[in-house]
Enzyme design. Structure first.
Site, PDB file in Angstrom:
ATOM      1  N   SER A  71     -22.173  69.838 -35.131  1.00  0.00           N
ATOM      2  CA  SER A  71     -21.657  68.798 -36.028  1.00  0.00           C
ATOM      3  C   SER A  71     -20.764  67.853 -35.236  1.00  0.00           C
ATOM      4  O   SER A  71     -19.760  68.279 -34.648  1.00  0.00           O
ATOM      5  CB  SER A  71     -20.854  69.437 -37.152  1.00  0.00           C
ATOM      6  OG  SER A  71     -20.045  68.441 -37.756  1.00  0.00           O
ATOM      7  N   HIS A  73     -26.108  67.134 -36.170  1.00  0.00           N
ATOM      8  CA  HIS A  73     -25.665  67.218 -37.577  1.00  0.00           C
ATOM      9  C   HIS A  73     -24.605  66.146 -37.838  1.00  0.00           C
ATOM     10  O   HIS A  73     -23.590  66.075 -37.140  1.00  0.00           O
ATOM     11  CB  HIS A  73     -25.097  68.614 -37.830  1.00  0.00           C
ATOM     12  CG  HIS A  73     -24.740  68.888 -39.244  1.00  0.00           C
ATOM     13  ND1 HIS A  73     -25.648  69.268 -40.207  1.00  0.00           N
ATOM     14  CD2 HIS A  73     -23.539  68.846 -39.884  1.00  0.00           C
ATOM     15  CE1 HIS A  73     -25.035  69.462 -41.363  1.00  0.00           C
ATOM     16  NE2 HIS A  73     -23.745  69.198 -41.201  1.00  0.00           N
ATOM     17  N   ASP A 128     -22.092  64.545 -40.688  1.00  0.00           N
ATOM     18  CA  ASP A 128     -21.423  64.793 -41.969  1.00  0.00           C
ATOM     19  C   ASP A 128     -20.954  63.480 -42.583  1.00  0.00           C
ATOM     20  O   ASP A 128     -20.078  62.814 -42.033  1.00  0.00           O
ATOM     21  CB  ASP A 128     -20.225  65.720 -41.756  1.00  0.00           C
ATOM     22  CG  ASP A 128     -20.669  67.136 -41.417  1.00  0.00           C
ATOM     23  OD1 ASP A 128     -21.411  67.724 -42.226  1.00  0.00           O
ATOM     24  OD2 ASP A 128     -20.296  67.630 -40.339  1.00  0.00           O
ATOM     25  N   MET A 178     -19.095  61.805 -45.651  1.00  0.00           N
ATOM     26  CA  MET A 178     -18.174  62.123 -46.763  1.00  0.00           C
ATOM     27  C   MET A 178     -17.626  60.824 -47.339  1.00  0.00           C
ATOM     28  O   MET A 178     -17.300  59.905 -46.586  1.00  0.00           O
ATOM     29  CB  MET A 178     -17.012  62.973 -46.246  1.00  0.00           C
ATOM     30  CG  MET A 178     -17.455  64.195 -45.469  1.00  0.00           C
ATOM     31  SD  MET A 178     -16.042  65.190 -44.994  1.00  0.00           S
ATOM     32  CE  MET A 178     -16.799  66.370 -43.872  1.00  0.00           C
ATOM     33  N   HIS A 231     -26.055  65.297 -43.518  1.00  0.00           N
ATOM     34  CA  HIS A 231     -25.510  66.125 -44.609  1.00  0.00           C
ATOM     35  C   HIS A 231     -24.639  65.222 -45.480  1.00  0.00           C
ATOM     36  O   HIS A 231     -23.536  64.846 -45.077  1.00  0.00           O
ATOM     37  CB  HIS A 231     -24.703  67.272 -43.959  1.00  0.00           C
ATOM     38  CG  HIS A 231     -23.955  68.132 -44.927  1.00  0.00           C
ATOM     39  ND1 HIS A 231     -22.989  69.032 -44.518  1.00  0.00           N
ATOM     40  CD2 HIS A 231     -24.014  68.249 -46.290  1.00  0.00           C
ATOM     41  CE1 HIS A 231     -22.487  69.660 -45.572  1.00  0.00           C
ATOM     42  NE2 HIS A 231     -23.084  69.195 -46.660  1.00  0.00           N
ATOM     43  N   MET A 281     -22.144  64.431 -48.367  1.00  0.00           N
ATOM     44  CA  MET A 281     -21.122  65.043 -49.239  1.00  0.00           C
ATOM     45  C   MET A 281     -20.514  63.887 -50.018  1.00  0.00           C
ATOM     46  O   MET A 281     -19.412  63.408 -49.708  1.00  0.00           O
ATOM     47  CB  MET A 281     -20.075  65.779 -48.393  1.00  0.00           C
ATOM     48  CG  MET A 281     -20.561  67.101 -47.851  1.00  0.00           C
ATOM     49  SD  MET A 281     -19.603  67.685 -46.446  1.00  0.00           S
ATOM     50  CE  MET A 281     -20.393  66.793 -45.121  1.00  0.00           C
ATOM     51  N   MET A 324     -23.457  76.364 -47.562  1.00  0.00           N
ATOM     52  CA  MET A 324     -22.114  76.130 -47.019  1.00  0.00           C
ATOM     53  C   MET A 324     -21.404  77.469 -46.852  1.00  0.00           C
ATOM     54  O   MET A 324     -21.369  78.291 -47.773  1.00  0.00           O
ATOM     55  CB  MET A 324     -21.294  75.242 -47.958  1.00  0.00           C
ATOM     56  CG  MET A 324     -21.771  73.804 -48.069  1.00  0.00           C
ATOM     57  SD  MET A 324     -21.947  72.944 -46.505  1.00  0.00           S
ATOM     58  CE  MET A 324     -20.261  72.932 -45.883  1.00  0.00           C
ATOM     59  N   ASP A 384     -23.703  76.268 -42.616  1.00  0.00           N
ATOM     60  CA  ASP A 384     -22.759  75.265 -42.094  1.00  0.00           C
ATOM     61  C   ASP A 384     -21.315  75.646 -42.441  1.00  0.00           C
ATOM     62  O   ASP A 384     -20.969  75.772 -43.618  1.00  0.00           O
ATOM     63  CB  ASP A 384     -23.116  73.917 -42.746  1.00  0.00           C
ATOM     64  CG  ASP A 384     -22.236  72.757 -42.279  1.00  0.00           C
ATOM     65  OD1 ASP A 384     -21.375  72.952 -41.416  1.00  0.00           O
ATOM     66  OD2 ASP A 384     -22.435  71.648 -42.816  1.00  0.00           O
TER      67      ASP A 384
HETATM   68  C1  DX5 Z   1     -17.803  70.640 -43.404  1.00  0.00           C
HETATM   69  C2  DX5 Z   1     -18.970  70.121 -42.609  1.00  0.00           C
HETATM   70  C3  DX5 Z   1     -19.313  70.872 -41.377  1.00  0.00           C
HETATM   71  C4  DX5 Z   1     -18.219  70.962 -40.346  1.00  0.00           C
HETATM   72  C5  DX5 Z   1     -18.423  72.237 -39.596  1.00  0.00           C
HETATM   73  O1  DX5 Z   1     -17.760  69.980 -44.612  1.00  0.00           O
HETATM   74  O2  DX5 Z   1     -20.122  70.070 -43.414  1.00  0.00           O
HETATM   75  O3  DX5 Z   1     -20.525  70.386 -40.809  1.00  0.00           O
HETATM   76  O4  DX5 Z   1     -18.208  69.904 -39.444  1.00  0.00           O
HETATM   77  O5  DX5 Z   1     -17.369  72.381 -38.728  1.00  0.00           O
HETATM   78  P1  DX5 Z   1     -16.908  73.812 -38.216  1.00  0.00           P
HETATM   79  O6  DX5 Z   1     -18.063  74.382 -37.445  1.00  0.00           O
HETATM   80  O7  DX5 Z   1     -15.728  73.513 -37.348  1.00  0.00           O
HETATM   81  O8  DX5 Z   1     -16.577  74.639 -39.412  1.00  0.00           O
HETATM   82 ZN    ZN Z   2     -22.101  69.612 -42.486  1.00  0.00          ZN
END
Ligand code: DX5
Ligand code: ZN
Length: 256
Positions: A49, A74, A76, A78, A107, A109, A178, A216
């Site tokens: 990620s 990956h 993220d 948000m 991904h 969110m 998750m 994840d």
């Molecule tokens: C959290 C994200 C993850 C995050 C994982 O909402 O979806 O992808 O970056 O990070 P680590 O591996 O540090 O938990």
């Molecule tokens: Zn993620």
């Protein structure tokens, strides 16, 4: 196979330039990667990620994981509404896509998933996943993602039972479980994901054996064996990869 056939025909006709050769090699490598992700795994696939990357050197950090033999990048996304954090939009993800030599795994969110699918579809990611908790019409959205030439995936928060998506499984290519509450990197691994992965695996065997399971959040060399044994195909890891004292390639190989 078509690529190899074209290559043979051109070779026979003496029409192959150095440029053609390089392009063909790249295409073969890319289709190999895709086939590899489509078929069930031979080993664990790793999707670092970039949330844990240094955003001041983002292109460098994306290239580093690709050269370190990751399988997916990956991303993220948000929106500050569905989760209490705000990350990146299409301008930054376009820069990530340019630096990446591996397919993107986006991904979402966010609230209003369909709007974000339209924003990111032109970047042609391999997967777009959305949270089931935030979607009134998941079946319709899955169809929309596929119609854009992208592989649809559904994400489940730690409290959401896999059984809730049983009748969507035949339409998706991946389910993302998750193992932390979405929103931040560097959180503690929620161990109930192991039981959820086992239950999901049983449903997938019944409904769509080609569907992949991705996990994840909080993934590291401490819990990777549990995930492998539970039938997980792909792990996402942010802090374990980017903060590993021996570098990203060592971290990625420790998860395979
Ligand atoms: C959290 C994200 C993850 C995050 C994982 O909402 O979806 O992808 O970056 O990070 P680590 O591996 O540090 O938990
Ligand atoms: Zn993620």
């Amino acid at each position: 196979m078509n690529i190899l056939w074209d290559y043979r025909q051109k070779l026979l006709k003496g029409l192959l330039s150095l440029e053609d050769l390089l392009f063909t090699a790249l295409k073969v490598r890319y289709s190999y990667n895709n086939a590899y992700i489509k078929d069930k795994r031979i080993r664990m696939l790793v999707a670092p990620s970039i949330l844990s990357a240094d955003f001041g050197s983002l292109a460098h950090d994306v290239k580093a994981i690709c050269e370190g033999e990751c399988d997916l990048v990956h991303v993220d996304v948000m929106d500050g509404h569905f989760v209490p954090n705000l990350t990146i939009g299409p301008v930054v993800v376009e820069a990530v896509a340019k630096a990446a030599t591996k397919p993107l795994d986006i991904h979402l969110m966010v609230e209003n998933n369909s709007f974000f699918v339209d924003l990111f579809a032109p970047l042609k990611p391999e997967f777009i996943s959305f949270h089931i908790e935030e979607e009134k019409h998941p079946h319709r959205l899955v169809q929309k993602i596929r119609s854009l030439g992208i592989r649809p995936a559904i994400t489940l928060n730690p409290h959401t039972p896999p059984e809730s998506i049983e009748f969507l499984l035949e339409d998706v290519d991946m389910v993302l479980l998750m193992s932390v509450n979405p929103g931040f990197g560097g959180q503690m691994f929620i161990v109930n994901v192991v039981e959820r992965a086992e239950r999901l695996k049983a449903l997938i065997e019944k409904r769509n054996p080609k569907c992949l399971i991705e996990v994840d959040g909080g993934v590291s060399d401490k819990n990777i064996k549990l995930l492998k044994d539970a039938g997980v195909d792909i792990v996402v890891a942010g802090s374990f990869v980017y903060k590993h004292p021996e570098g990203v390639a060592t971290a990625i190989s420790a998860l395979k």
